[in-house]
Scaffold this motif. Sequence first.
Motif, PDB file in Angstrom:
ATOM      1  N   ALA A 157      99.950   7.694  59.775  1.00  0.00           N
ATOM      2  CA  ALA A 157      98.765   8.294  59.442  1.00  0.00           C
ATOM      3  C   ALA A 157      98.125   7.719  58.313  1.00  0.00           C
ATOM      4  CB  ALA A 157      98.770   9.926  59.589  1.00  0.00           C
ATOM      5  N   PHE A 158      98.957   7.341  57.516  1.00  0.00           N
ATOM      6  CA  PHE A 158      98.624   7.101  56.322  1.00  0.00           C
ATOM      7  C   PHE A 158      98.666   5.470  55.860  1.00  0.00           C
ATOM      8  CE2 PHE A 158     101.138  10.955  56.000  1.00  0.00           C
ATOM      9  CZ  PHE A 158     100.191  11.867  55.527  1.00  0.00           C
ATOM     10  N   SER A 159      97.623   4.907  56.642  1.00  0.00           N
ATOM     11  CA  SER A 159      97.635   3.556  56.906  1.00  0.00           C
ATOM     12  C   SER A 159      96.973   2.524  55.511  1.00  0.00           C
ATOM     13  CB  SER A 159      97.219   3.070  58.373  1.00  0.00           C
ATOM     14  OG  SER A 159      95.863   3.602  58.122  1.00  0.00           O
ATOM     15  N   HIS A 160      96.552   3.050  54.715  1.00  0.00           N
ATOM     16  CA  HIS A 160      95.582   2.574  53.754  1.00  0.00           C
ATOM     17  C   HIS A 160      96.677   2.415  52.749  1.00  0.00           C
ATOM     18  CE1 HIS A 160      92.317   0.978  51.631  1.00  0.00           C
ATOM     19  NE2 HIS A 160      92.689   1.851  50.484  1.00  0.00           N
ATOM     20  N   VAL A 161      97.305   1.407  52.372  1.00  0.00           N
ATOM     21  CA  VAL A 161      98.389   1.096  51.632  1.00  0.00           C
ATOM     22  C   VAL A 161      98.176   0.271  50.316  1.00  0.00           C
ATOM     23  CG1 VAL A 161     100.984   0.718  51.324  1.00  0.00           C
ATOM     24  CG2 VAL A 161     100.204   1.698  53.464  1.00  0.00           C
ATOM     25  N   THR A 162      98.621   0.594  49.124  1.00  0.00           N
ATOM     26  CA  THR A 162      98.364  -0.104  47.893  1.00  0.00           C
ATOM     27  C   THR A 162      99.739  -0.448  47.154  1.00  0.00           C
ATOM     28  OG1 THR A 162      96.232   0.829  47.424  1.00  0.00           O
ATOM     29  CG2 THR A 162      97.221  -0.378  45.592  1.00  0.00           C
ATOM     30  N   SER A 163      99.916  -1.626  46.818  1.00  0.00           N
ATOM     31  CA  SER A 163     101.386  -1.745  46.252  1.00  0.00           C
ATOM     32  C   SER A 163     101.108  -2.359  44.783  1.00  0.00           C
ATOM     33  CB  SER A 163     101.952  -3.007  47.035  1.00  0.00           C
ATOM     34  OG  SER A 163     103.312  -3.384  46.537  1.00  0.00           O
ATOM     35  N   THR A 164     102.093  -1.930  44.022  1.00  0.00           N
ATOM     36  CA  THR A 164     101.844  -1.873  42.581  1.00  0.00           C
ATOM     37  C   THR A 164     103.437  -2.230  42.058  1.00  0.00           C
ATOM     38  OG1 THR A 164     100.208  -0.637  42.482  1.00  0.00           O
ATOM     39  CG2 THR A 164     101.112  -1.205  40.391  1.00  0.00           C
ATOM     40  N   VAL A 165     103.606  -3.169  41.134  1.00  0.00           N
ATOM     41  CA  VAL A 165     104.609  -3.447  40.332  1.00  0.00           C
ATOM     42  C   VAL A 165     104.854  -2.857  39.209  1.00  0.00           C
ATOM     43  CG1 VAL A 165     106.576  -4.978  39.699  1.00  0.00           C
ATOM     44  CG2 VAL A 165     105.405  -5.119  41.861  1.00  0.00           C
ATOM     45  N   VAL A 166     105.725  -1.945  38.563  1.00  0.00           N
ATOM     46  CA  VAL A 166     105.738  -1.482  37.459  1.00  0.00           C
ATOM     47  C   VAL A 166     106.987  -1.840  36.627  1.00  0.00           C
ATOM     48  CG1 VAL A 166     105.757   0.457  35.949  1.00  0.00           C
ATOM     49  CG2 VAL A 166     104.351   0.651  38.027  1.00  0.00           C
ATOM     50  N   PRO A 167     107.023  -2.742  35.662  1.00  0.00           N
ATOM     51  CA  PRO A 167     108.273  -3.289  35.141  1.00  0.00           C
ATOM     52  C   PRO A 167     108.869  -2.432  33.988  1.00  0.00           C
ATOM     53  CG  PRO A 167     106.446  -4.405  34.188  1.00  0.00           C
ATOM     54  CD  PRO A 167     105.819  -3.599  35.121  1.00  0.00           C
ATOM     55  N   VAL A 168     110.311  -2.489  33.927  1.00  0.00           N
ATOM     56  CA  VAL A 168     110.883  -1.634  32.953  1.00  0.00           C
ATOM     57  C   VAL A 168     112.071  -2.371  32.221  1.00  0.00           C
ATOM     58  CG1 VAL A 168     112.093  -0.714  34.699  1.00  0.00           C
ATOM     59  CG2 VAL A 168     111.987   0.514  32.651  1.00  0.00           C
ATOM     60  N   ARG A 169     112.199  -2.276  31.200  1.00  0.00           N
ATOM     61  CA  ARG A 169     113.509  -2.805  30.518  1.00  0.00           C
ATOM     62  C   ARG A 169     114.382  -1.710  30.160  1.00  0.00           C
ATOM     63  NH1 ARG A 169     113.940  -7.922  26.406  1.00  0.00           N
ATOM     64  NH2 ARG A 169     113.944  -8.993  28.314  1.00  0.00           N
ATOM     65  N   ARG A 170     115.444  -1.684  30.210  1.00  0.00           N
ATOM     66  CA  ARG A 170     116.648  -0.752  29.676  1.00  0.00           C
ATOM     67  C   ARG A 170     117.733  -1.421  28.982  1.00  0.00           C
ATOM     68  NH1 ARG A 170     116.417   0.889  35.872  1.00  0.00           N
ATOM     69  NH2 ARG A 170     114.708   2.219  36.115  1.00  0.00           N
ATOM     70  N   GLN A 171     118.294  -0.564  28.243  1.00  0.00           N
ATOM     71  CA  GLN A 171     119.504  -0.739  27.368  1.00  0.00           C
ATOM     72  C   GLN A 171     120.674   0.186  27.822  1.00  0.00           C
ATOM     73  OE1 GLN A 171     119.824  -3.513  24.923  1.00  0.00           O
ATOM     74  NE2 GLN A 171     117.659  -4.086  25.753  1.00  0.00           N
ATOM     75  N   TRP A 172     121.921  -0.334  28.041  1.00  0.00           N
ATOM     76  CA  TRP A 172     122.754   0.329  28.758  1.00  0.00           C
ATOM     77  C   TRP A 172     124.038   0.356  27.834  1.00  0.00           C
ATOM     78  CZ3 TRP A 172     122.616   3.343  33.188  1.00  0.00           C
ATOM     79  CH2 TRP A 172     121.481   3.161  34.058  1.00  0.00           C
ATOM     80  N   LYS A 173     124.757   1.145  27.293  1.00  0.00           N
ATOM     81  CA  LYS A 173     126.195   1.279  26.919  1.00  0.00           C
ATOM     82  C   LYS A 173     127.197   1.021  28.418  1.00  0.00           C
ATOM     83  CE  LYS A 173     125.215   4.005  22.955  1.00  0.00           C
ATOM     84  NZ  LYS A 173     125.472   5.394  22.158  1.00  0.00           N
ATOM     85  N   ILE A 174     128.242   0.520  27.956  1.00  0.00           N
ATOM     86  CA  ILE A 174     129.423   0.465  29.082  1.00  0.00           C
ATOM     87  C   ILE A 174     129.641   1.744  29.658  1.00  0.00           C
ATOM     88  CG2 ILE A 174     131.766  -0.215  29.575  1.00  0.00           C
ATOM     89  CD1 ILE A 174     131.408  -2.552  27.451  1.00  0.00           C
ATOM     90  N   SER A 175     129.612   2.756  28.830  1.00  0.00           N
ATOM     91  CA  SER A 175     129.830   4.066  29.467  1.00  0.00           C
ATOM     92  C   SER A 175     128.757   4.720  30.316  1.00  0.00           C
ATOM     93  CB  SER A 175     130.251   5.169  28.107  1.00  0.00           C
ATOM     94  OG  SER A 175     129.054   5.384  27.249  1.00  0.00           O
ATOM     95  N   GLN A 176     127.660   4.367  29.671  1.00  0.00           N
ATOM     96  CA  GLN A 176     126.363   4.807  30.698  1.00  0.00           C
ATOM     97  C   GLN A 176     126.432   4.039  32.204  1.00  0.00           C
ATOM     98  OE1 GLN A 176     123.495   3.515  27.865  1.00  0.00           O
ATOM     99  NE2 GLN A 176     123.044   5.598  27.344  1.00  0.00           N
ATOM    100  N   VAL A 177     126.817   2.617  32.021  1.00  0.00           N
ATOM    101  CA  VAL A 177     127.138   2.018  33.394  1.00  0.00           C
ATOM    102  C   VAL A 177     127.975   2.908  34.502  1.00  0.00           C
ATOM    103  CG1 VAL A 177     127.689  -0.301  34.400  1.00  0.00           C
ATOM    104  CG2 VAL A 177     126.438  -0.191  32.321  1.00  0.00           C
TER     105      VAL A 177
END
Length: 267
Positions: free
Chosen positions: A188-208
């Motif tokens: 029923a929701f056939s009107h679709v818009t696509s967007t890309v939102v970039p993101v950069r992250r920094q990880w520590k090994i413990s967080q991975v």
Amino acid sequence: MNAFAGTSDYYRRFRPGIPIALAALLDQAAPTDSPRRLLDIGTGPGLVAHTLLRHFDDLIAVDADAEMLTEAEAMLRATIDTAHRLHLRHALAEDFLPPEGWQPHLVTCGRVFHWLDQPRFLDRVSEYMAPDGVVAVFSDRSLWTADSPWQQAVREVVQDFLGEQRRAGDGVFSAQGPPYEEVLRASAFSHVTSTVVPVRRQWKISQVLGYLYSTSFAAPHLFADRRDAFELAVTNALTLFAESGALTEDNAFTVLTARRPSAPEGR
């Protein structure tokens, strides 16, 4: 099968939330009726609802995992004020029905759409969505599908311990069906818009490591008595890539916003 058994605490602490740019996009896409209502499907520990909280008056967060809802309760109740209403519901997304007369203006599916019976879920949402409401389906790349050298190295360690096939808790992750945009356009929701939102992250090994334990493909119980060995192997693999102890990730959220063809665009 609960593919995320034993992961809820790690999910709350180590999964990245959605960036402010994505929250702003969803705020702009949704109608501005008052009270403004958000339905967050597969809320997990409430990461999406937490970021969108200030944009909505009335929120319902739904998850099929009771442990995840406990984490969401702790996170969201600590930040909500008297100007907002929050209800948490333990239910399958495909079975959930809101209180009679409660019509969401935005339904969010963050990192969860692939787990759903998608056509059945969208049919159910069409029964209670506000006429001009928006369904938002969005996710970023998981560590399993990411392609930087350090992420590939971690995936190889996981495969060394758990096998080549991607796990889903005690089972195996099944291949995805049609593209999400195709599924939405057939609903029923056939009107679709696509967007890309970039993101950069920094990880520590413990967080991975914490992130890995938040996933269905590397849940803690899957390693049994080899968990220490797994952590050592991941640490050794990542030490080769860490610069000053940090690992850089360039990722992006693919965001699909869908509405009924007759519904007006957001503000």
